[in-house]
Design a protein around this motif. Structure first.
Motif, mmCIF file in Angstrom:
data_model
loop_
_atom_site.group_PDB
_atom_site.id
_atom_site.type_symbol
_atom_site.label_atom_id
_atom_site.label_comp_id
_atom_site.label_asym_id
_atom_site.label_seq_id
_atom_site.Cartn_x
_atom_site.Cartn_y
_atom_site.Cartn_z
ATOM 1 N N ILE A 129 -33.816 18.590 14.997
ATOM 2 C CA ILE A 129 -34.449 19.822 15.478
ATOM 3 C C ILE A 129 -33.663 20.389 16.651
ATOM 4 N N ALA A 130 -33.286 19.529 17.597
ATOM 5 C CA ALA A 130 -32.541 19.985 18.775
ATOM 6 C C ALA A 130 -31.220 20.633 18.376
ATOM 7 N N ASP A 134 -30.932 26.347 18.941
ATOM 8 C CA ASP A 134 -30.213 27.554 19.365
ATOM 9 C C ASP A 134 -30.101 28.556 18.223
ATOM 10 N N ARG A 135 -29.766 28.072 17.024
ATOM 11 C CA ARG A 135 -29.688 28.972 15.881
ATOM 12 C C ARG A 135 -31.037 29.610 15.598
ATOM 13 N N ASP A 139 -32.121 33.709 15.795
ATOM 14 C CA ASP A 139 -32.780 34.414 14.692
ATOM 15 C C ASP A 139 -34.246 34.714 14.968
ATOM 16 N N LYS A 140 -34.671 34.438 16.221
ATOM 17 C CA LYS A 140 -36.065 34.672 16.633
ATOM 18 C C LYS A 140 -37.051 33.889 15.779
ATOM 19 N N ALA A 173 -34.428 26.502 5.932
ATOM 20 C CA ALA A 173 -35.705 27.142 6.289
ATOM 21 C C ALA A 173 -35.484 28.298 7.252
ATOM 22 N N ILE A 174 -34.599 28.113 8.233
ATOM 23 C CA ILE A 174 -34.318 29.179 9.190
ATOM 24 C C ILE A 174 -33.692 30.377 8.489
#
Length: 268
Positions: A129-130, A134-135, A139-140, A173-174
């Motif tokens: 996760i860490a 930042d990415r 991408d909010k 997912a992001i």
């Protein structure tokens, strides 16, 4: 010597049960040799592509490092900073892709080696996760973890490879989540098995994707926002690593909005 009569329709000199290709065993042997040769060709190709990519990446990294040194004394204008940040991000993507190709080649040839150590699973999940916070922030996207149910679970894992596998699920997912959305990482334990589910609130998986998105270069049908198409390696890497650990990974089809992928891993 009396000539044996040929069966109706048979060619002279060819027994009725024979074929021009030889016996079934001979045909299987030739097919096996052909498959082995094809596998060697693919493996050699992948190694060469990986070697070339990594060479290019090292060259770009060197040039980027030189540029950063030159502007370190005086802050560059905003366009220059943005350009350097873009190049740095592009190099990181190239590096991940080169490593993905190498990892998949090793997995396909049975040469993927695991450096397994017994450790708390939640530590590994949090590291993944860490690595993508930042990415997600760019991408909010909000990453929210709910790992309390498996906080004490321990598993024999290759930490580096498992972080990479879970990171591939997070990246996916992001990539398919709209700005302002939330990606959740939920952990649970059932007996000797831990389950980690990564869920996004994007467009979900298209029909038929559940059985194909884990294959190398199989890009799903759902559309990503913003950053173009990937190579279709991330989920294949995740499957290779997870299955090497004796686990399994699959697309969750529960009728909920968005897309979800679940991982099950044996606990130690």
């Amino acid at each position: 010597m009396t000539r044996r009569d040929a069966a109706p329709g048979a060619s002279p000199g060819v027994a009725p049960n024979d074929s021009p290709g030889g016996s079934p065993g001979a045909r299987r042997e030739r097919a096996g040799r052909s498959l082995a040769g094809s596998t060697r060709v693919r493996r050699t190709f992948a190694y060469r592509v990986n070697h070339a990519l990594r060479g290019d990446i090292q060259a770009v990294r060197a040039a980027l490092g030189s540029a950063l040194e030159q502007v370190s004394a005086a802050p560059p204008p905003n366009p220059t900073r943005e350009a350097l940040a873009w190049v740095e991000d592009a190099v990181a993507r190239l590096e991940r892709r080169a490593l993905d190709i190498a990892l998949l080649t090793q997995a396909e040839s049975g040469e993927l080696e695991l450096n397994r150590q017994t450790q708390r699973l939640t530590w590994v999940v949090k590291e993944a996760i860490a690595a993508w916070e930042d990415r997600a922030a760019m991408d909010k996207i909000t990453l929210r973890a709910d790992l309390g149910a498996c906080d004490a679970a321990r598993a024999a894992l290759d930490r580096t490879l498992m972080v990479r596998a879970l990171g591939a699920l997070l990246s996916n997912a992001i990539r398919f989540s709209p700005p302002g959305a939330e990606v959740t990482i939920h952990g649970a334990c059932d007996g000797g098995v831990a389950r980690i589910t990564v869920r996004d609130t994007g467009c979900g998986f298209a029909r038929g994707d559940a059985t194909r998105v884990f294959k190398p270069f199989a890009v799903g049908k759902r559309e990503a926002k913003g950053r173009g198409n990937g190579l279709g390696l991330g989920l294949a890497v995740a499957r290779a690593v997870i299955e090497a650990h004796g686990g399994r990974v699959w697309v969750v089809e529960d009728g909920e909005p968005g897309g979800a992928v679940a991982v099950e891993l044996p606990l130690k």
